[in-house]
Design a protein around this motif. Structure first.
Motif, PDB file in Angstrom:
ATOM      1  N   LEU A 116     -18.544 -11.399  65.570  1.00 46.57           N
ATOM      2  CA  LEU A 116     -19.302 -10.407  64.653  1.00 46.57           C
ATOM      3  C   LEU A 116     -18.754  -8.923  65.202  1.00 46.57           C
ATOM      4  O   LEU A 116     -18.930  -8.620  66.223  1.00 46.57           O
ATOM      5  CB  LEU A 116     -20.708 -10.464  64.451  1.00 46.57           C
ATOM      6  CG  LEU A 116     -21.433  -9.526  63.635  1.00 46.57           C
ATOM      7  CD1 LEU A 116     -21.057  -9.843  62.090  1.00 46.57           C
ATOM      8  CD2 LEU A 116     -22.879  -9.394  63.726  1.00 46.57           C
ATOM      9  N   HIS A 117     -17.960  -8.386  64.162  1.00 49.31           N
ATOM     10  CA  HIS A 117     -17.358  -6.889  64.784  1.00 49.31           C
ATOM     11  C   HIS A 117     -18.135  -6.035  64.028  1.00 49.31           C
ATOM     12  O   HIS A 117     -18.744  -5.920  62.825  1.00 49.31           O
ATOM     13  CB  HIS A 117     -15.993  -7.050  64.080  1.00 49.31           C
ATOM     14  CG  HIS A 117     -14.982  -8.031  64.576  1.00 49.31           C
ATOM     15  ND1 HIS A 117     -14.142  -8.215  65.608  1.00 49.31           N
ATOM     16  CD2 HIS A 117     -15.017  -9.441  64.091  1.00 49.31           C
ATOM     17  CE1 HIS A 117     -13.488  -9.241  65.778  1.00 49.31           C
ATOM     18  NE2 HIS A 117     -13.970  -9.836  64.691  1.00 49.31           N
ATOM     19  N   VAL A 118     -17.809  -4.908  64.614  1.00 47.29           N
ATOM     20  CA  VAL A 118     -18.337  -3.620  64.009  1.00 47.29           C
ATOM     21  C   VAL A 118     -17.629  -2.316  64.488  1.00 47.29           C
ATOM     22  O   VAL A 118     -17.224  -2.132  65.581  1.00 47.29           O
ATOM     23  CB  VAL A 118     -19.941  -3.264  64.145  1.00 47.29           C
ATOM     24  CG1 VAL A 118     -20.046  -3.022  65.671  1.00 47.29           C
ATOM     25  CG2 VAL A 118     -20.523  -2.120  63.491  1.00 47.29           C
ATOM     26  N   ASP A 119     -17.412  -1.436  63.685  1.00 48.13           N
ATOM     27  CA  ASP A 119     -16.960  -0.053  64.112  1.00 48.13           C
ATOM     28  C   ASP A 119     -17.814   1.072  63.765  1.00 48.13           C
ATOM     29  O   ASP A 119     -18.581   0.869  62.802  1.00 48.13           O
ATOM     30  CB  ASP A 119     -15.406   0.426  63.739  1.00 48.13           C
ATOM     31  CG  ASP A 119     -15.229   0.432  62.215  1.00 48.13           C
ATOM     32  OD1 ASP A 119     -16.072   0.293  61.531  1.00 48.13           O
ATOM     33  OD2 ASP A 119     -14.123   0.882  61.822  1.00 48.13           O
ATOM     34  N   TRP A 138     -15.951 -10.987  55.693  1.00 49.38           N
ATOM     35  CA  TRP A 138     -15.477 -11.889  56.662  1.00 49.38           C
ATOM     36  C   TRP A 138     -14.053 -12.241  56.373  1.00 49.38           C
ATOM     37  O   TRP A 138     -13.591 -11.914  55.058  1.00 49.38           O
ATOM     38  CB  TRP A 138     -16.552 -13.380  56.757  1.00 49.38           C
ATOM     39  CG  TRP A 138     -16.556 -14.011  55.627  1.00 49.38           C
ATOM     40  CD1 TRP A 138     -16.157 -13.699  54.252  1.00 49.38           C
ATOM     41  CD2 TRP A 138     -16.513 -15.419  55.667  1.00 49.38           C
ATOM     42  NE1 TRP A 138     -16.302 -15.067  53.466  1.00 49.38           N
ATOM     43  CE2 TRP A 138     -16.600 -15.791  54.352  1.00 49.38           C
ATOM     44  CE3 TRP A 138     -16.803 -16.216  56.617  1.00 49.38           C
ATOM     45  CZ2 TRP A 138     -16.938 -17.378  53.988  1.00 49.38           C
ATOM     46  CZ3 TRP A 138     -17.067 -17.708  56.307  1.00 49.38           C
ATOM     47  CH2 TRP A 138     -17.048 -18.008  55.179  1.00 49.38           C
ATOM     48  N   ASP A 139     -13.514 -12.881  57.184  1.00 48.14           N
ATOM     49  CA  ASP A 139     -11.999 -13.435  56.966  1.00 48.14           C
ATOM     50  C   ASP A 139     -12.126 -14.878  56.456  1.00 48.14           C
ATOM     51  O   ASP A 139     -10.764 -15.296  56.201  1.00 48.14           O
ATOM     52  CB  ASP A 139     -11.166 -13.353  58.093  1.00 48.14           C
ATOM     53  CG  ASP A 139     -11.683 -14.203  59.369  1.00 48.14           C
ATOM     54  OD1 ASP A 139     -12.693 -14.788  59.151  1.00 48.14           O
ATOM     55  OD2 ASP A 139     -11.101 -14.410  60.194  1.00 48.14           O
ATOM     56  N   GLY A 140     -13.084 -15.339  56.034  1.00 47.25           N
ATOM     57  CA  GLY A 140     -13.370 -16.834  55.454  1.00 47.25           C
ATOM     58  C   GLY A 140     -13.356 -18.022  56.672  1.00 47.25           C
ATOM     59  O   GLY A 140     -13.250 -18.835  56.516  1.00 47.25           O
ATOM     60  N   GLY A 141     -13.318 -17.401  57.949  1.00 44.08           N
ATOM     61  CA  GLY A 141     -13.125 -18.281  59.205  1.00 44.08           C
ATOM     62  C   GLY A 141     -14.158 -17.609  60.169  1.00 44.08           C
ATOM     63  O   GLY A 141     -15.176 -17.654  60.092  1.00 44.08           O
ATOM     64  N   ALA A 142     -13.549 -17.321  61.406  1.00 42.94           N
ATOM     65  CA  ALA A 142     -14.112 -17.116  62.536  1.00 42.94           C
ATOM     66  C   ALA A 142     -14.684 -15.848  62.700  1.00 42.94           C
ATOM     67  O   ALA A 142     -15.616 -15.503  63.411  1.00 42.94           O
ATOM     68  CB  ALA A 142     -13.319 -17.304  63.825  1.00 42.94           C
ATOM     69  N   HIS A 143     -14.239 -14.774  61.782  1.00 42.05           N
ATOM     70  CA  HIS A 143     -14.672 -13.409  62.114  1.00 42.05           C
ATOM     71  C   HIS A 143     -15.405 -12.724  61.054  1.00 42.05           C
ATOM     72  O   HIS A 143     -15.115 -12.946  59.647  1.00 42.05           O
ATOM     73  CB  HIS A 143     -13.256 -12.498  62.171  1.00 42.05           C
ATOM     74  CG  HIS A 143     -12.458 -12.903  63.330  1.00 42.05           C
ATOM     75  ND1 HIS A 143     -12.617 -12.221  64.675  1.00 42.05           N
ATOM     76  CD2 HIS A 143     -11.602 -13.798  63.365  1.00 42.05           C
ATOM     77  CE1 HIS A 143     -11.732 -12.887  65.504  1.00 42.05           C
ATOM     78  NE2 HIS A 143     -10.869 -13.764  64.609  1.00 42.05           N
ATOM     79  N   ALA A 144     -16.495 -12.198  61.234  1.00 44.20           N
ATOM     80  CA  ALA A 144     -17.285 -11.380  60.370  1.00 44.20           C
ATOM     81  C   ALA A 144     -17.528  -9.985  60.776  1.00 44.20           C
ATOM     82  O   ALA A 144     -17.339  -9.769  61.988  1.00 44.20           O
ATOM     83  CB  ALA A 144     -18.818 -11.846  60.157  1.00 44.20           C
ATOM     84  N   PHE A 145     -17.613  -9.183  59.719  1.00 46.25           N
ATOM     85  CA  PHE A 145     -17.652  -7.670  60.081  1.00 46.25           C
ATOM     86  C   PHE A 145     -18.873  -6.782  59.412  1.00 46.25           C
ATOM     87  O   PHE A 145     -19.147  -7.220  58.277  1.00 46.25           O
ATOM     88  CB  PHE A 145     -16.330  -7.170  59.426  1.00 46.25           C
ATOM     89  CG  PHE A 145     -15.063  -7.582  60.007  1.00 46.25           C
ATOM     90  CD1 PHE A 145     -14.587  -7.304  60.958  1.00 46.25           C
ATOM     91  CD2 PHE A 145     -14.596  -9.016  59.371  1.00 46.25           C
ATOM     92  CE1 PHE A 145     -13.087  -7.936  61.407  1.00 46.25           C
ATOM     93  CE2 PHE A 145     -13.593  -9.473  59.824  1.00 46.25           C
ATOM     94  CZ  PHE A 145     -12.887  -8.807  60.723  1.00 46.25           C
ATOM     95  N   ILE A 146     -19.666  -6.171  60.116  1.00 53.72           N
ATOM     96  CA  ILE A 146     -20.740  -5.480  59.815  1.00 53.72           C
ATOM     97  C   ILE A 146     -20.092  -4.223  58.997  1.00 53.72           C
ATOM     98  O   ILE A 146     -19.454  -3.460  59.614  1.00 53.72           O
ATOM     99  CB  ILE A 146     -21.776  -4.963  60.881  1.00 53.72           C
ATOM    100  CG1 ILE A 146     -22.071  -6.205  61.350  1.00 53.72           C
ATOM    101  CG2 ILE A 146     -22.652  -3.932  60.483  1.00 53.72           C
ATOM    102  CD1 ILE A 146     -23.310  -6.834  60.609  1.00 53.72           C
TER     103      ILE A 146
END
Length: 135
Positions: A106-109, A64-72
């Motif tokens: 929550l992001h994913v590529d 995560w970015d420590g805020g609003a965005h998390a990434f799988i």
């Protein structure tokens, strides 16, 4: 046999390296010797471990970015347990925990062959994104 899903579960480096080798292949090389414990503690909001008895059969990392965005990242299920919903359950647990940590996105590529999994099984929506290959 019962499968359990654990947020920020204990990670054994050898077991996770072996799962990665099984799930992603090694191209004929021996499994990596990644220090997952150090990497996860340093960069991750959390991770989900799927276990059957004591065996690690699935894993997903949530950075995560420590805020609003998390990434799988690193979604992997043992090859002998695929197509049973374990991957979707890993991602659902990751989403639930990211939401509990007040993340908004929550992001994913992923590779194109995984579109049915992420869009169909996990509920991600298609968006426009950009990517620069660095190596």
């Amino acid at each position: 046999m019962t499968i359990t899903y654990e947020w920020r579960g204990d990670v054994d480096n050898a077991a996770l390296n072996a799962l990665h080798a099984d799930g992603f292949g090694t191209g004929g090389r021996p499994p990596a010797r990644t220090d997952w414990r150090e990497r996860l503690e340093r960069h991750s909001l959390g991770w989900v471990c799927a276990r059957e008895d004591d065996a690690l059969i699935g894993f997903v990392n949530v950075v995560w970015d420590g805020g609003a965005h998390a990434f799988i990242l690193d979604t992997v299920v043992a090859t002998h347990r695929r197509a049973e919903g374990i991957g979707a359950a890993l991602v659902a647990t990751a989403a639930q925990e990211a939401r509990a940590a007040n993340c908004e996105w929550l992001h994913v590529d992923f590779e194109d062959r995984l579109r049915p999994f992420y869009f169909g099984s996990c509920g991600f929506k298609e968006t426009t994104a950009g990517l620069i290959r660095l190596r």
